[in-house]
Write an enzyme that holds these catalytic residues in place. Sequence first.
Site, short mmCIF file in Angstrom:
data_model
loop_
_atom_site.label_atom_id
_atom_site.label_comp_id
_atom_site.label_asym_id
_atom_site.label_seq_id
_atom_site.Cartn_x
_atom_site.Cartn_y
_atom_site.Cartn_z
N HIS A 155 5.46 -39.77 -50.98
CA HIS A 155 6.56 -40.31 -52.21
C HIS A 155 7.68 -41.30 -51.96
O HIS A 155 7.49 -42.29 -52.67
CB HIS A 155 7.73 -38.90 -51.93
CG HIS A 155 7.33 -37.58 -52.22
ND1 HIS A 155 6.58 -37.03 -53.29
CD2 HIS A 155 7.21 -36.38 -51.22
CE1 HIS A 155 6.08 -35.74 -53.10
NE2 HIS A 155 6.41 -35.37 -51.95
O1 RIB Z 1 11.30 -34.92 -53.58
C1 RIB Z 1 10.76 -35.75 -52.32
C2 RIB Z 1 11.94 -36.58 -52.01
O2 RIB Z 1 12.86 -35.77 -51.47
C3 RIB Z 1 11.59 -37.65 -50.80
O3 RIB Z 1 12.31 -38.60 -50.78
C4 RIB Z 1 11.75 -36.91 -49.54
O4 RIB Z 1 12.12 -37.83 -48.47
C5 RIB Z 1 13.17 -36.18 -50.14
O5 RIB Z 1 14.21 -36.81 -49.71
#
Ligand code: RIB
Length: 335
Positions: free
Chosen positions: A260
């Site tokens: 992500h």
């Molecule tokens: O949904 C994924 C996000 O939420 C990423 O940034 C993870 O680190 C959490 O913060």
Amino acid sequence: MTTIRTGVGDGLTARQVPPPAAAVDILLDCDTGIDDSMAIAYGAGNGARFVACTTTHGNVPSATAGRNTVTVLDALGLTDVPVHVGAHRPMAQALETAEWVHGEDGLGDAGVPASTRPVAGHLAAAEIVRLAHERPGELTLVAVGPLTNLGLALLMDPELPQLVQRVVIMGGAVNTAGNASAVAEANVWHDPEAAQLVVETPWDLTVVGLEITMLTAMPTSAIARIETSQDPRARLIAAVFQHYLGVYAPIIGERTCVLHDPLAMALALEPGMATYRLARAGVELRGELSRGQLVADLRNFDPDPTDPREPGVVRLVDELDVDRFHESFLRALGA
Ligand code: RIB
Ligand code: CA
């Protein structure tokens, strides 16, 4: 070249964003966090010039994220990058954290020795504003946690949007399932009011959502390269992501994980790795079942927006050269 598509693009409005200069001045707001750590490592190896990091509540409490961010920066040799701790809770709801995903310590409970370097301050939003005035037009804001600090900075300084070159966030789930709820992605869900402030602001905002990040799982061969590399950067990530692999393996069906936050960093540094679609968007604040959902209008009834700085207009990823992304990540780790 393997191209993955979100389907949000209409093929008519894909936008190639010109490649950045060799190095990009980054202000990273994060809730470190395992994938936040991977984003820092990605940036360190792909031309990010970290001006500062700020931390927010989210995966872990903001102070823990601050300690973790200093630890990861120092492990990567970035001992001169200041870290400012920020908002300890959302604007309009109670604090919730996600240690089940990132470990009790936020770094996969891997026993990474915490750096003793102190954080530089505890007023992250003020530091974002100060740096934007100190470096007008130079900064790319990369936000990979809940958006409380950016929201506070916008409330403090109406000039901020004109002072920042670009904003790239990891957040939202457009046309795909959420992770924090059926329809909401965690970073937006943790502070919907702050996310709405960020989305409605007239700045150049790229939103990297689950619709693309959930398609970025590394091949198991890449996991093996990271786990067998003797490079200290790879060894750091190999240690902290064990917990994350355990969370994602049942979801993906293989012992691997998605990327992500590294993807938000990648598209801040090299926008040309993807194509984009401009769309009008907003954050649901009142829905009983949908609070925290990022809603993008992908209908083709109205002409698509053409100005990314129009209030409420965001860039969404359409296509991504995922092999190039993975290779850039592995190269940054020396794997
Ligand atoms: O949904 C994924 C996000 O939420 C990423 O940034 C993870 O680190 C959490 O913060
Ligand atoms: Ca994060």
